[in-house]
Design an enzyme around this catalytic site. Structure first.
Site, short mmCIF file in Angstrom:
data_model
loop_
_atom_site.label_atom_id
_atom_site.label_comp_id
_atom_site.label_asym_id
_atom_site.label_seq_id
_atom_site.Cartn_x
_atom_site.Cartn_y
_atom_site.Cartn_z
CB SER A 129 -0.94 0.02 1.21
OG SER A 129 -0.22 0.16 2.41
CE LYS A 167 -3.10 2.12 3.90
NZ LYS A 167 -2.44 1.00 4.60
#
Length: 207
Positions: A129, A167
């Site tokens: 990710s 993230k």
């Protein structure tokens, strides 16, 4: 110093051998594998007894660090740069400190200048990710523990589902956006999240 049991001597000898060979001590998992102990808690118990008997020191301000106290003969055999040993977190468990024994797989040496304080740990990345930020599956990210973040920071966060994720952080007007660095993935939208730290570096082994 107090006399050691056979198992304690095996563990101490193995730690010394690893320091000679690598310049830093082995992980709890590696110690267990070397001496035939499957339980990390059993290894921790032996390490505690070695510490009480004066053979090693484990600095509580530097989790998982092991220092052998009779290394006079080893000092001339290693050219180890002075390092801080930071815990490598294999998982993040809700309700436990990030560097709790239950979470730590091993520890990793970093030059002291890269660790401004004792609140630094490493987390192994799973998934892709964050590939567009140069963070790949299997990498170790170096994380400074903190509970706040600025927009655009790459953070480790605990989501509402008690799952840890790495993230890029953005606080919007009515929500928090955890943005992956992968154009094929959608952001995570949350009303709240717990920030576990800011990513300050990446370590990768080239095979």
């Amino acid at each position: 110093m107090s006399k050691l049991s056979r198992r304690q001597q095996e563990i101490l000898d193995y730690i010394k051998e690893e320091v000679r060979a690598k310049g830093y001590p082995p992980s709890v998992r590696e110690i267990g594998e070397a001496v035939g102990l499957a339980s990390s808690s059993t290894v921790h118990g032996h390490l505690s007894r070695l510490e009480k008997k004066g053979y090693i020191r484990r600095d509580p301000t530097k989790p998982r660090a092991i220092e052998v106290l009779d290394l006079e003969n080893l000092a001339s055999e290693t050219t180890e740069a002075k390092a801080t040993y930071i815990p490598v977190v294999g998982k993040v468990t809700a309700g436990l400190p990030i560097t709790a024994v239950e979470n730590v797989e091993e520890y990793f040496p970093l030059p002291e200048q890269l660790t401004a304080n004792d609140n630094t740990y490493a987390l192994r990345i799973q998934g892709d990710s964050m590939i567009e930020a140069g963070i790949f599956d299997g990498d170790l990210v170096i994380v400074r523990q903190q509970q706040t973040a600025d927009n655009g920071d790459i953070i480790v966060a605990m989501t509402e589902e008690d799952e840890a994720t790495v993230k890029r952080f953005f606080r919007e007007k009515d929500y928090i956006r955890l943005q992956p660095e992968n154009s094929t993935m959608e952001p995570i939208i949350l009303t709240t999240c717990t920030i576990l730290g800011k990513v300050i570096g990446v370590f990768r082994t080239i095979h």
